[in-house]
Design an enzyme around this catalytic site. Structure first.
Site, mmCIF file in Angstrom:
data_model
loop_
_atom_site.group_PDB
_atom_site.id
_atom_site.type_symbol
_atom_site.label_atom_id
_atom_site.label_comp_id
_atom_site.label_asym_id
_atom_site.label_seq_id
_atom_site.Cartn_x
_atom_site.Cartn_y
_atom_site.Cartn_z
ATOM 1 N N SER A 284 -52.269 29.544 13.499
ATOM 2 C CA SER A 284 -51.362 28.455 13.432
ATOM 3 C C SER A 284 -50.810 28.240 11.931
ATOM 4 O O SER A 284 -51.354 28.626 10.978
ATOM 5 C CB SER A 284 -51.614 26.897 13.696
ATOM 6 O OG SER A 284 -52.561 26.242 12.752
ATOM 7 N N THR B 81 -49.035 17.702 13.748
ATOM 8 C CA THR B 81 -50.456 17.252 13.801
ATOM 9 C C THR B 81 -50.908 17.021 12.310
ATOM 10 O O THR B 81 -51.993 16.761 12.324
ATOM 11 C CB THR B 81 -51.234 18.612 14.446
ATOM 12 O OG1 THR B 81 -50.728 19.698 13.427
ATOM 13 C CG2 THR B 81 -50.823 18.752 15.678
ATOM 14 N N ASN C 273 -52.114 26.361 26.167
ATOM 15 C CA ASN C 273 -52.413 27.621 25.874
ATOM 16 C C ASN C 273 -52.595 28.718 26.998
ATOM 17 O O ASN C 273 -52.501 29.907 26.883
ATOM 18 C CB ASN C 273 -54.193 27.405 25.341
ATOM 19 C CG ASN C 273 -54.007 26.783 24.051
ATOM 20 O OD1 ASN C 273 -53.100 26.792 23.334
ATOM 21 N ND2 ASN C 273 -55.247 26.183 23.613
ATOM 22 N N GLU D 130 -44.445 50.249 19.823
ATOM 23 C CA GLU D 130 -43.162 50.319 20.451
ATOM 24 C C GLU D 130 -42.386 48.921 20.467
ATOM 25 O O GLU D 130 -41.202 48.977 20.384
ATOM 26 C CB GLU D 130 -43.022 50.814 22.021
ATOM 27 C CG GLU D 130 -43.120 52.122 22.336
ATOM 28 C CD GLU D 130 -43.560 52.548 23.922
ATOM 29 O OE1 GLU D 130 -42.464 52.160 24.536
ATOM 30 O OE2 GLU D 130 -44.137 53.334 24.010
#
Length: 451
Positions: free
Chosen positions: A142, A181, A230, A256
């Site tokens: 994060s 948070t 998640n 790619e």
């Protein structure tokens, strides 16, 4: 042999995303929680999937993930050590520190993180020595936490010196506009972005608020938990790597993605969207035609970052189809997407689409709210609209930094105040880059008029 991919999960967000991702991989490959083939799944699954990409096979027929979990705070990693997958991961691949980074980039990057980084790089080296042709790394972390931002940036710096030519793709949980948070999130995110712009090849941004809204709206979960979020993100991660593991009409490998999604080295922050996100009790009323799913992906409310792509222009789009799809349907779907008025491609990139088609159906985790479906689409789009997210972040950073609030915590851990302004200038330059890319076509017209 399609090349192996190492997963690196950093901090609490990275670790929990990793849990959901590996939970899904095990299902897709028909493996049990201890990494052995599940006898109930039979032989049919094993036929199509290539285990080598994500797993190392031991002599006793057990498959061990090619992954590393790192956190400076011991508790998230201890959860894995005692959780349902404790038999799955190699104990040396679970690395935890003694004290956490306390939401402080400087602790993750300079003081506490410095002590752990050599151990981690050594483990990564062991993993990569085990690979016959390493494709690259997927790094999960994060931008808001201390370990994810600070240690994540530190590790990516080390990886880019040691594995310069390998792809490094990041999945980064980005600070949301309203759901926060930590108070110092803007600092951590700006500092982390500044140090990873040069070291990462492609960074997929996900923001919790956008994924919350998707879960609430489409899955009818009144209060989504991180596990719901998640699992949804894991589906996208799985689609991105499905071509490496299963057969399909158009396979896409990690290199790619970079080649097709990143027009300029600094502009490597694609948006993610995924369809169909639908709960089991609604799925019988919906159509899951390839075209419908493709158009759903282009809707702003299916995107995993809060920003409106209708305000920007698309530079490049990768559409990854999965399950029961034929190339003809996909081509038609893309044609109808291009025809929409709200879909603006930049003028200097006329084709703009990369397509991947994979025959493996999306797997569903038992007990998850997602309905079982025959096909799914992930859309990775590099659009200039993401600069909205950067300017929001920069604005919050400026408000705090104008008063030098909380800066002493960072300086006390050995950072210099100049680093803040340097990082902020770098992000201002990034916003400018996005503006220029969006406005390029207009300048051209002006020049032509002069001749």
């Amino acid at each position: 042999m399609r090349g192996e991919v190492c997963h690196i999960h950093i901090g609490q967000a990275g670790t929990q995303l990793g849990n959901s991702a590996w939970e899904l991989y095990l299902l897709e490959h028909g493996l049990g929680a201890d990494g052995r083939l599940d006898p109930e799944k039979g032989e049919d699954i094993n036929a199509g999937g290539s285990f080598e990409t994500f797993f190392t096979e031991t002599g006793s027929g057990k498959y061990v993930p090619r992954s590393i979990f790192v956190d400076l705070d011991p508790s998230p990693i201890d959860e894995i050590r005692t959780g349902p997958y404790r038999q799955l991961f190699h104990p040396e691949q679970l690395i935890s520190g003694k004290e956490d980074a306390a939401n402080n980039y400087a602790r993750g990057h300079y003081t506490v993180g410095k002590e752990l980084v050599d151990t981690v790089v050594d483990r990564v080296r062991r993993l990569s020595d085990n690979c016959s042709s390493l494709q690259g790394f997927l790094v999960f972390h994060s931008f808001g936490g201390g370990t994810g931002s600070g240690f994540g940036a530190l590790l990516l710096e080390r990886l880019s010196t040691e594995y310069g030519k390998k792809s490094k793709l990041e999945f980064a949980v980005y600070p949301s506009p309203r759901v926060s948070t930590a108070v110092v999130e803007p600092y951590n995110a700006v500092l982390s972005t500044h140090s990873t712009i040069e070291n990462s090849d492609c960074t997929f941004l996900v923001d919790n608020e956008a994924v919350y809204d998707i879960c609430r709206r489409n899955l009818d979960i009144p209060r989504p938990s991180f596990e719901h979020l998640n699992r949804l993100i894991a589906q996208v991660v799985s689609s991105i790597t499905s071509s490496l593991r299963f057969d399909g009409a158009l396979n896409v490998d990690l290199n790619e993605f970079q080649t097709n999604l990143v027009p300029f080295p600094r502009i490597h922050y694609p948006l993610i969207s995924y369809a169909p996100v639908i709960s089991s009790n609604r799925s019988s009323h919906e159509s899951f035609k390839v075209q419908d799913l493709t158009l759903q992906c282009a809707e702003p409310n299916n995107q995993m970052v809060v920003c409106d792509p209708r305000n920007g222009k698309y530079m490049a789009v990768a559409l990854l189809y999965r399950g029961d799809c034929v190339p003809r349907d996909c081509t038609q779907a893309i044609a109808s997407l291009k025809a929409k008025a709200s879909f603006n491609l930049v003028e200097w990139c006329p084709t703009g689409f990369k397509v991947g088609i994979n025959y493996q159906k999306p797997a569903r985790v038992p007990g998850s709210e997602l309905a079982p479906v025959d096909r799914s689409v992930s859309m990775l789009s590099n659009t200039t609209a993401i600069s909205e997210a950067w300017s929001r972040l920069d604005h919050k950073f400026d408000l705090m930094y104008s008063k030098r609030a909380f800066v002493h915590w960072y300086v006390g851990e050995g950072m210099e105040e100049g680093e803040f302004s340097e990082a902020r200038e770098d992000l201002a330059a990034l916003e400018k880059d996005y503006e220029e890319v969006a406005g390029d076509s207009l300048d051209m017209e002006g020049e032509e008029a002069e001749y």
